[in-house]
Design a protein around this motif. Structure first.
Motif, short mmCIF file in Angstrom:
data_model
loop_
_atom_site.label_atom_id
_atom_site.label_comp_id
_atom_site.label_asym_id
_atom_site.label_seq_id
_atom_site.Cartn_x
_atom_site.Cartn_y
_atom_site.Cartn_z
N GLN A 164 -6.40 2.42 -9.12
CA GLN A 164 -6.24 3.86 -9.28
C GLN A 164 -5.08 4.18 -10.23
OE1 GLN A 164 -5.99 4.97 -5.16
NE2 GLN A 164 -8.12 5.67 -5.10
N CYS A 211 0.78 4.02 -2.95
CA CYS A 211 0.49 5.43 -2.68
C CYS A 211 1.61 6.31 -3.21
CB CYS A 211 0.33 5.67 -1.19
SG CYS A 211 -1.16 4.95 -0.55
N VAL A 260 -8.46 -5.56 -0.43
CA VAL A 260 -9.22 -4.46 -1.03
C VAL A 260 -8.35 -3.23 -1.23
CG1 VAL A 260 -11.20 -2.96 -0.75
CG2 VAL A 260 -11.34 -5.33 -0.08
N LYS A 261 -7.53 -2.94 -0.24
CA LYS A 261 -6.72 -1.72 -0.34
C LYS A 261 -5.74 -1.80 -1.49
CE LYS A 261 -5.88 -1.99 3.91
NZ LYS A 261 -5.22 -1.94 5.22
N PRO A 278 -12.13 -5.57 5.06
CA PRO A 278 -13.56 -5.50 4.75
C PRO A 278 -14.23 -6.85 4.65
CG PRO A 278 -12.32 -4.01 3.36
CD PRO A 278 -11.33 -4.78 4.16
N LYS A 291 1.46 6.62 -6.93
CA LYS A 291 0.39 7.51 -7.39
C LYS A 291 0.86 8.95 -7.43
CE LYS A 291 -3.67 7.09 -5.49
NZ LYS A 291 -4.62 6.72 -4.42
N LEU A 335 -6.07 5.38 1.72
CA LEU A 335 -5.35 4.11 1.79
C LEU A 335 -4.27 4.12 2.86
CD1 LEU A 335 -4.86 3.21 -1.98
CD2 LEU A 335 -6.46 2.20 -0.37
N LEU A 336 -3.83 5.33 3.27
CA LEU A 336 -2.74 5.43 4.23
C LEU A 336 -3.22 5.29 5.67
CD1 LEU A 336 -0.61 8.26 2.63
CD2 LEU A 336 -0.02 5.85 2.84
N LYS A 390 5.97 11.10 2.17
CA LYS A 390 4.58 11.25 1.79
C LYS A 390 3.74 11.88 2.91
CE LYS A 390 1.04 8.97 -0.79
NZ LYS A 390 0.71 10.23 -1.42
N VAL A 404 0.83 -1.20 0.00
CA VAL A 404 0.00 0.00 0.00
C VAL A 404 0.87 1.25 0.00
CG1 VAL A 404 -1.64 1.34 1.36
CG2 VAL A 404 -1.99 -1.11 1.05
N ILE A 440 -7.65 -1.41 -4.70
CA ILE A 440 -8.01 -0.01 -4.96
C ILE A 440 -6.80 0.76 -5.47
CG2 ILE A 440 -8.65 2.15 -3.84
CD1 ILE A 440 -10.53 0.54 -2.06
N GLY A 441 -5.69 0.62 -4.75
CA GLY A 441 -4.49 1.35 -5.16
C GLY A 441 -4.06 0.98 -6.55
N ALA A 475 -1.30 2.70 7.47
CA ALA A 475 -0.03 2.76 6.76
C ALA A 475 1.00 1.80 7.33
CB ALA A 475 0.51 4.17 6.78
N GLU A 512 -5.35 10.74 1.28
CA GLU A 512 -5.21 9.39 0.70
C GLU A 512 -5.67 8.38 1.75
OE1 GLU A 512 -5.38 6.79 -1.14
OE2 GLU A 512 -4.04 7.85 -2.51
#
Lengths: 973, 212
Positions: free
Chosen positions: A420, A378, A412-413, B192, A381, B180-181, B157, A374, A416-417, B184, B178
């Protein structure tokens, strides 16, 4: 070898005949450059227009004729000249300039130095003193190669050679030739200096790319087809550090293209043996002959590989679809498909810093657990993913595989990443391809089932980006993506599904929007259109159309517009009452939305009921008012297209008149791109079917611009223009204008078009012209070779062409003299040959043509001999009343001949004709009765011949076996 | 536990936890007592899940594996630091854990990541949390180099004020930009999928509850 002999031949030719144009036409017309024949024509033209004096006019006329005679010859020589054409001051200057840039100290350069002996340049570009210029010498150059002494070179029109050299103390150059003649400077230098030759070839590969550029540019300038342009162009290219190689290549391609052009020109000339249609040579004749030369040029252009059909617009697309139907897909994808898959391999030479950073991140993606993944995603991105360097860096370090792999995990994360990133980089066509190749689509299609809306959205958006080419769209369908995407549209149902609270959720409307976006991309393939319809997509789109979010409406209308090219989908669109909402959105503020709505209407309005719906929902007025906004050409094209299709219904055309749309359309006939013009002219053509509209077009001066468009090259445009001109010609007053603009001649020339649709349309347009022109017979005869051309078109295998040509022949044959001429050209056997058709439209016009052609000589008998009669009788069994009438009239004409009567009788015509007599159509009745009475009279005559008490044996006839039945039938009515 | 007490507890907990309705609270209480097992209520002894029991739940139900993170999550739940999660802490904790808003989750996560509780996530803490996140390759000279680099990437970041450590403000700003972080430095929230399974299992068995 052959080439060099040609060269010397051409050289000799030119040396003997320095200025052919001047020689033929006298010094008066001497032009500076031998090759600019166009300008010489122009200068003559100027003369003609200036001098009204009759004496000079006759002189001019002779000159013109001589000129034409010579043109062919000249063109031929031009081919040779063009080989030598590089040797003019411009090319030399260019070569020397280029070489200068690559000269200097050091091993990398090609020369140590190169310079002119004289700094003074004459106005004609030469540097040689005037007395030497007479010998064709242009300039003198001092060259110092790395491995040889200073060379003094003479550049002349005949070639390049070493001269006696220049001594330091003397100003003069020793002009005497001391070496061989080479064809250009570079060849000479290659011969003299090994290092030059070596470095040149080294440099060669660097220029390959810029050569491409050059050829591109040359292609653009091709139309000008003047080699003189070359020097003007090359300096631009030098910026690309193009050395001689590039310029040679471009020269060569320019030469080739010009040679092709010339060849083409000759071809077209051979097709039209005389440039003068008219036999009378008067002032007008001259003007028209000039126009013909222009016409000839246009035809030449027509054959050039130029994409005259624009994607997205035009019914051309439809015709293509009709032919290839399901196999091929619509729109611009072909262009997309042909995109080079590897464009910049060499760009790897100096890798940007991003490359290494991205490589590191991909390493972490591969090796990290989900936390590290992740973080890496990030961070990735944050790069400028819209830039090609980053996109390709991701791909080149194997990032795509990892990203797609991540989609298959349960994280899921990470999904998603990854999505994206994929969503952003899939804007790049190459990346799209790679994603498909790596099997990314099935994975994304599976994600559409995810319970997480955010994931659904991202997957759908990425699919929307990827599915821009055919293979990808097919892959989406194959993996059941269409069904899933359509399901996304159903946001009402979506919201009833249990939702799981998560941080990564989005609104249901957003899901539907993304679904529509993906469907929009997918709907460019025909198979997908059908799939969308089958899964109930049209219904859901109709529901979404009721919303008012522009973000949503654009993809929805876009999808509908694409789907509307399919018959079934159009039916569904009609059933879902979508037109109403399309009309509503025409009034939106968003130009893109308006455009797509208009496009959708354009597609749907093929259907009559839809056209009525458009009127009923008040859709015509917004269309008419959008006509006034001409800045956005795409929208204008869509709007005019919609107007075109809508105006096919007469009521709509009347409405458009009320909204003053016709005047506006006429105003759009000039200065518009072709895709707009096609639609504008199409709309005018439809509107012209009404008398009042025709008057309006004439009054606002629409005929002149229309006629001007007749010389175009765009097939779709020509079809529409001919139709519009034909429709205008129905009105006598307009016809006078058309005649004065010499449009009939232009229409007639279009019969030579390579496209059957244009041919047919032109032939249809000629019909009203011949009907309404004064002295039509004389006019038709004045087109030399015209009648022969028309008759020869009967050999076509296209039904529409045949029908239209039959109609034209019907009109031509109204003039006895012309009928005689076409009879000589063998119209009768040709007509008889196509008589076995089953196409009702063709049958009708064919029968009419036959009935007209019967009026000359022994054509009636001839039709019988060519077995047309029996086939004609069969037409009576058709279901078309028009065919019946035309056939009965033809049979009536044919029945004047006794043999034909027998054939008719044998083929059972009497029974059929008897039924026709009962028709309510008076013409049909009359013709049928006339025909029967002819047959009956023949039967009576036979009776008389049979029985000896009647001695009048006028007819020597073979016996009719069933003459009694015939007799009794004839008595019945 | 008698019905009346249960009722009272349910009512009070429904009020304190924002994200569960009464039924859901009842379900969670019942689950809690199921998990604790048959412990007789005694005065002075807190009934609750001890560290091991709780870690077991995290591991089995929510698929967490990392020892350290699980410890941190336990601390997150155990507000009063008495070594076990009481029924109140259970319900409140799950409220954030399962249904928390972004704000609540950020606060919770930051607490989890701030190992020494000084209000900052330092480089050392990050390194500690990320040290097992990369697959070690034997060929590498410095096996921690990748991890150090990851720490740098994360700092670049998220560290908005460039002081070499993450404050609450840094963290929240970065997460807001973000999402998603949020986790982190390691998964400290249910993923989920297991969340869905858990909720489905616990909240959709009303019959079992009525028996109690």
């Amino acid at each position: 070898m052959a080439k060099s002999t040609k060269l010397t031949e051409a050289q000799a030719c030119i040396e003997a005949n320095r200025n052919p144009v001047a020689k033929i036409l006298g010094l008066d017309y001497k032009v500076i450059d031998e090759i600019s024949e166009d300008s010489s024509v122009l200068s003559i033209l100027d003369k003609i227009t200036k001098d009204d004096d009759p004496a000079s006019e006759t002189k001019m006329k002779i000159a013109m004729l001589l000129k034409q005679l010579d043109l062919h010859l000249l063109n031929h020589t031009l081919k040779h000249i063009s080989l030598e054409i590089r040797l003019n001051p411009g090319t030399f200057k260019n070569d020397i300039e280029l070489l200068k840039r690559f000269s200097g100290k050091g091993k990398q350069t090609v020369l140590e130095f190169i310079d002119y002996t004289s700094d003074y340049e004459f106005s004609n570009g030469c540097r040689a003193p005037p007395w030497r210029q007479l010998r064709g010498e242009i300039c003198y150059v001092l060259v110092k190669p790395h491995d040889a002494e200073i060379l003094c070179v003479t550049c002349s029109k005949g070639g390049v050679f070493l001269n006696g050299g220049k001594t330091d103390d003397e100003e003069e150059v020793n002009y005497e030739r001391t070496g061989e003649i080479y064809k250009d400077l570079v060849t000479l230098l290659r011969e003299k200096s090994a290092i030059f030759s070596e470095n040149m070839s080294k440099q060669g590969f660097l220029h390959v790319r810029s050569c491409h550029l050059c050829t591109e540019k040359v292609r653009v300038s091709e139309g000008q087809q003047k080699e003189k342009d070359q020097p003007d162009e090359t300096p631009r290219k030098t910026e690309d550090a193009t050395l001689h190689k590039a310029s040679t290549a471009s020269h060569r391609s320019a030469l080739e293209s010009s040679r092709i052009n010339l060849g083409k020109k000759q071809m077209t000339k051979r097709l039209e043996p005389s440039l003068n249609w008219k036999t009378t040579v008067d002032a007008k004749g001259k003007r028209s002959s000039v126009r013909d030369t222009q016409g000839g040029k246009h035809e030449g252009r027509l054959e050039k590989p130029r994409p005259s059909i624009l994607p997205g617009i035009a019914q051309f697309r439809k015709s293509v679809q009709k032919v290839e139907d399901i196999i091929s897909d619509s729109t611009s994808e072909s262009e997309e498909d042909e995109e080079p898959s590897e464009r910049r391999k060499e760009a790897n030479a100096d890798l940007p810093s991003e490359y290494w950073q991205i490589q590191k991140l991909v390493k972490y993606l591969k090796r990290g657990n989900q936390t590290a993944t992740v973080i890496a995603l990030c961070s990735m991105k944050d790069f400028k993913l819209a830039q090609e360097t980053c996109q390709l860096a991701i791909r080149n370090v194997g990032g795509l595989e990892v990203l797609i792999n991540l989609l298959e995990t349960d994280e899921v994360k990470c999904q998603i990443g990854s999505l994206q990133i994929l969503k952003e980089i899939s804007h790049n066509p190459q990346i799209r391809r790679n994603i498909v190749e790596l099997g990314g689509l099935p994975v994304m299609v599976n994600i559409l089932d995810s319970p997480f809306k955010c994931l659904k959205c991202l997957a759908a958006e990425t699919i929307a980006n990827v599915a821009k080419f055919r293979r990808a769209r097919r892959a989406v369908r194959r993996h059941g993506g269409i069904t899933k995407l359509v399901a996304l549209l159903d946001h009402e149902q979506n919201s009833t599904e249990p939702t799981y609270s998560s941080l990564y959720e989005t609104k249901d409307v957003e899901v539907a929007r993304c679904g529509a976006l993906a469907l929009w991309s997918c709907s460019k393939s025909n198979g997908n259109k059908e799939a969308i319809r089958k899964t109930g997509g049209i219904h859901l789109l109709a529901q979404l159309l009721k919303t008012s979010h522009e973000n949503m409406l654009i993809p929805v209308v876009g999808t509908l517009q694409e789907c509307a090219s399919e018959e079934n989908c159009r039916a569904a669109i009609k059933a879902e009452r979508i037109i109403e909402n399309l009309v509503k959105n025409l009034n939106s503020e968003n130009e893109q939305l308006q455009e797509h709505c208009a496009m959708a209407i354009y597609q749907c309005a093929e259907d009559e009921e839809t056209r009525h719906l458009m009127r009923r929902h008040g859709g015509l007025k917004p269309l008419a008012s959008l006509l006034n906004e001409t800045d956005n050409k795409e929208r204008l094209a869509a709007v005019t297209g919609a107007i075109w299709k809508c105006s096919i219904s007469k009521e709509n055309a009347t409405k458009f008149r009320k909204y003053k749309a016709i005047e506006t359309l006429v105003g759009l006939l000039t200065d518009q791109p072709e895709e707009v013009l096609v639609n504008v002219v199409g709309a005018l053509g439809e509107c012209c079917q009404e008398q009042e509209n025709r008057v309006i077009i004439r009054k606002c001066g629409g005929i002149q611009p229309l006629v001007k468009l007749l010389v175009g090259t765009n097939q779709a445009l020509l079809v529409n223009v001919t139709k519009a001109v034909g429709a205008c010609a129905v009105e006598p007053e307009s016809m006078m204008i058309i005649d004065s603009l010499d449009a009939v001649r232009l229409l007639w020339s279009l019969l030579k078009s390579p496209h059957p649709e244009v041919k047919a349309s032109a032939a249809w347009a000629l019909c009203p012209c011949i009907q309404n022109a004064k002295d039509a017979g004389e006019m038709v005869r004045s087109f030399i070779g015209g009648l022969e051309l028309v008759v020869s078109l009967l050999k076509s295998d296209n039904k529409e062409v045949l029908a239209s040509v039959c109609a034209a022949i019907t009109n031509i044959a109204k003039d006895q003299e012309n009928l005689a001429i076409i009879t000589d050209y063998g119209v009768v056997p040709l007509l008889s040959k196509i008589a076995n058709t089953t196409d009702d439209k063709l049958r009708q016009h064919l029968a009419e043509a036959i009935s007209r052609c019967c009026m000359w000589g022994r054509n009636r008998e001839a039709f019988g001999e060519h077995r047309a009669v029996g086939l004609l009788v069969r037409y009576l069994k058709s279901n078309d009343a028009n065919v019946h009438r035309a056939t009965a009239q033809a049979l009536y004409q044919l029945s004047e001949d006794a043999d034909n009567c027998i054939t008719m009788h044998e083929n059972g015509a009497v029974k059929l004709l008897l039924d026709m007599i009962g028709s309510s159509d008076h013409d049909l009745q009359e013709a049928a009765a006339g025909c029967i009475s002819n047959i009956r009279r023949l039967a009576l005559a036979i009776d008389k011949a049979r029985y000896p008490y009647n001695s009048n044996r006028h007819y020597k006839l073979p016996s009719i076996t069933q003459h009694r039945t015939c007799h009794s039938h004839a008595q019945e009515p | 536990m008698n019905r009346k007490k249960l009722q009272k507890l349910t009512d009070s907990l429904t009020k304190t936890s924002k994200h569960f309705n009464k039924f859901e609270v009842k379900c969670l209480i019942s689950l809690f007592y199921n998990l604790v097992g048959d412990v007789t209520e005694r005065q002075g002894v807190v009934i609750g899940l001890d560290r091991n029991a709780f870690r077991n739940i995290l591991h089995v139900t929510f698929g967490m594996t990392d020892d350290m993170t699980m410890d941190r999550v336990f601390r997150g739940f155990d507000k009063d630091n008495d070594g076990c999660v009481s029924v109140t802490e259970w319900v409140c904790g799950l409220s954030v854990f399962l249904r928390g808003t972004l704000e609540e989750k950020m606060k919770y996560c930051f607490e989890v990541f701030d190992l020494n509780g000084d209000g900052f996530i330092s480089k050392e803490e990050m390194f500690h949390m990320l040290k097992n996140s990369l697959l070690k390759q034997p060929s590498e000279e410095d096996p921690d180099e990748g991890v150090k680099d990851l720490v740098e990437i994360t700092l670049k970041k998220m560290d908005r004020d460039h002081d070499g450590k993450l404050s609450v403000a840094d963290y929240e700003q970065a997460v807001r930009e973000e999402t998603l972080l949020l986790e982190a430095f390691g998964p400290c929230l249910p993923d989920p999928k297991s969340q869905m399974e858990f909720e489905a299992q616990v909240f959709e068995e009303p019959h079992e509850f009525s028996e109690m």
